[in-house]
Write a protein that holds these residues in place. Structure first.
Motif, short mmCIF file in Angstrom:
data_model
loop_
_atom_site.label_atom_id
_atom_site.label_comp_id
_atom_site.label_asym_id
_atom_site.label_seq_id
_atom_site.Cartn_x
_atom_site.Cartn_y
_atom_site.Cartn_z
N GLN A 160 0.83 -1.21 -0.03
CA GLN A 160 -0.12 -0.03 0.05
C GLN A 160 0.78 1.48 -0.05
N ASN A 161 0.28 2.43 -0.40
CA ASN A 161 1.00 3.61 -0.37
C ASN A 161 2.20 3.60 -0.81
N GLY A 162 2.56 2.88 -2.03
CA GLY A 162 3.80 2.92 -2.79
C GLY A 162 4.89 2.04 -2.02
N MET A 163 4.61 1.38 -1.05
CA MET A 163 5.70 0.60 -0.15
C MET A 163 6.54 -0.52 -0.97
N GLN A 214 26.89 -7.93 -11.14
CA GLN A 214 25.96 -7.49 -11.95
C GLN A 214 24.84 -6.86 -11.73
N LYS A 215 24.04 -6.23 -12.60
CA LYS A 215 22.75 -5.48 -12.09
C LYS A 215 21.63 -6.32 -11.83
N GLY A 216 20.82 -5.99 -11.04
CA GLY A 216 19.63 -6.78 -10.61
C GLY A 216 18.24 -6.34 -11.32
N GLY A 217 17.25 -6.78 -10.70
CA GLY A 217 16.14 -6.38 -11.49
C GLY A 217 15.27 -5.35 -10.56
N ILE A 218 13.85 -5.39 -10.69
CA ILE A 218 12.92 -4.48 -10.00
C ILE A 218 12.73 -4.59 -8.60
N ALA A 219 12.59 -3.57 -7.78
CA ALA A 219 12.33 -3.68 -6.19
C ALA A 219 11.02 -4.56 -6.25
N LEU A 220 10.94 -5.14 -5.06
CA LEU A 220 9.64 -5.95 -4.73
C LEU A 220 8.65 -5.30 -4.18
N GLY A 221 7.48 -5.51 -4.57
CA GLY A 221 6.08 -4.87 -4.28
C GLY A 221 5.70 -3.67 -5.24
N ILE A 222 6.29 -3.73 -6.43
CA ILE A 222 6.07 -2.62 -7.27
C ILE A 222 5.05 -3.09 -8.47
N LEU A 223 5.43 -4.46 -8.97
CA LEU A 223 4.85 -5.04 -10.18
C LEU A 223 4.51 -6.19 -9.72
N LYS A 224 3.43 -6.89 -10.57
CA LYS A 224 3.01 -8.22 -10.30
C LYS A 224 4.06 -9.21 -11.32
N ASP A 225 4.15 -10.37 -10.90
CA ASP A 225 4.71 -11.23 -12.07
C ASP A 225 6.22 -10.69 -12.51
N ILE A 226 6.98 -10.36 -11.69
CA ILE A 226 8.38 -10.03 -12.28
C ILE A 226 9.29 -10.80 -12.58
N HIS A 227 10.47 -10.73 -13.29
CA HIS A 227 11.15 -11.83 -13.51
C HIS A 227 12.60 -11.26 -13.16
N LEU A 228 13.36 -12.20 -12.25
CA LEU A 228 14.52 -11.79 -11.78
C LEU A 228 15.73 -12.94 -12.26
N GLU A 229 17.00 -12.48 -12.39
CA GLU A 229 17.89 -13.62 -12.69
C GLU A 229 18.74 -13.95 -11.71
N ASP A 230 19.03 -15.19 -11.72
CA ASP A 230 20.22 -15.61 -10.71
C ASP A 230 21.63 -15.20 -11.40
N HIS A 231 22.53 -14.87 -10.66
CA HIS A 231 24.03 -14.67 -11.12
C HIS A 231 24.98 -15.44 -10.16
N SER A 232 25.87 -15.77 -10.55
CA SER A 232 26.94 -16.68 -9.84
C SER A 232 28.40 -16.00 -9.98
N ILE A 233 29.00 -16.16 -8.70
CA ILE A 233 30.32 -15.76 -8.97
C ILE A 233 30.93 -16.87 -8.05
N SER A 234 32.28 -17.01 -8.15
CA SER A 234 33.14 -17.85 -7.51
C SER A 234 33.96 -17.11 -6.42
N LEU A 235 33.84 -17.18 -5.31
CA LEU A 235 34.79 -16.51 -4.34
C LEU A 235 35.89 -17.21 -3.80
N GLU A 236 37.02 -16.66 -3.65
CA GLU A 236 38.40 -17.33 -3.38
C GLU A 236 38.38 -16.87 -1.83
N PRO A 237 39.45 -17.56 -1.06
CA PRO A 237 39.71 -17.18 0.06
C PRO A 237 40.31 -15.80 0.26
N GLY A 238 39.77 -15.08 1.06
CA GLY A 238 40.01 -13.67 1.54
C GLY A 238 39.11 -12.60 0.56
#
Length: 178
Positions: free
Chosen positions: A40-43, A83-107
């Motif tokens: 509600q109220n643009g939240m 990488q960029k993300g998608g739209i915030a939650l609660g604004i539009l119905k049926d949004i599509h977001l993407e998974d992104h993957s990175i490999s972290l090294e020690p440190g």
């Protein structure tokens, strides 16, 4: 108070969706669909949801409108934005977001932050901004999280001077000193 209650709702929905979905993007899409009837109220809410495999260092994440995280590769002293993300939650119905993957090294370090950092204002009404944050990270001792967070804290405090803190900037030492 409404914002705090809204965040409690979102947190509860994420915990419930995690039981049904494996993909961070699918979790956030489900949360969005569950919360749309109650917004509600643009939240709205920006969220990054990540899953880290401690045995491999593989991190899979989805970003729903949140500030782009920074990755610090301590072995090469390289700093990059994820990488960029998608739209915030609660604004539009049926949004599509993407998974992104990175490999972290020690440190390696992944820095998540709110717009309270980048939208901090100097006495001259200049905004701190992502470029200033990027330069601060590049020049910081990133050998541990406390050093990096203290460098950011010091940089923002110097930048804003005596200006009151605005937005959701959390202020303090990591760990607290004295």
């Amino acid at each position: 108070m409404p914002a705090a209650l809204f965040m409690t709702l979102v947190r509860t929905l994420i915990r419930a969706a995690v039981q049904e979905e494996e993909s961070p993007a699918a979790v956030l899409e489900e949360v969005n669909n569950l919360m749309i009837p109650d917004t509600q109220n643009g939240m709205f809410v920006t969220v990054i949801y990540a899953v880290l495999a401690l045995d491999t260092g593989q991190m899979v994440y989805a970003n729903a409108g949140h500030n782009l995280p920074f990755l610090v590769r301590t072995s090469s002293n390289e700093v990059m934005q994820l990488q960029k993300g998608g739209i915030a939650l609660g604004i539009l119905k049926d949004i599509h977001l993407e998974d992104h993957s990175i490999s972290l090294e020690p440190g390696d370090c992944v820095l998540l932050y709110t717009d309270g950092v980048t939208e901090a204002f100097s006495p001259e009404e200049e905004m701190y901004g992502e470029e200033h944050l990027f330069r601060t990270i590049q020049s910081a001792d990133c050998t541990n999280a406390s050093n990096l967070l203290n460098a950011i804290d010091d940089s923002v405090n110097e930048f804003i001077g005596d200006n009151p803190r605005a937005d959701d900037l959390t202020h303090g030492r990591y760990p607290p000193r004295g």
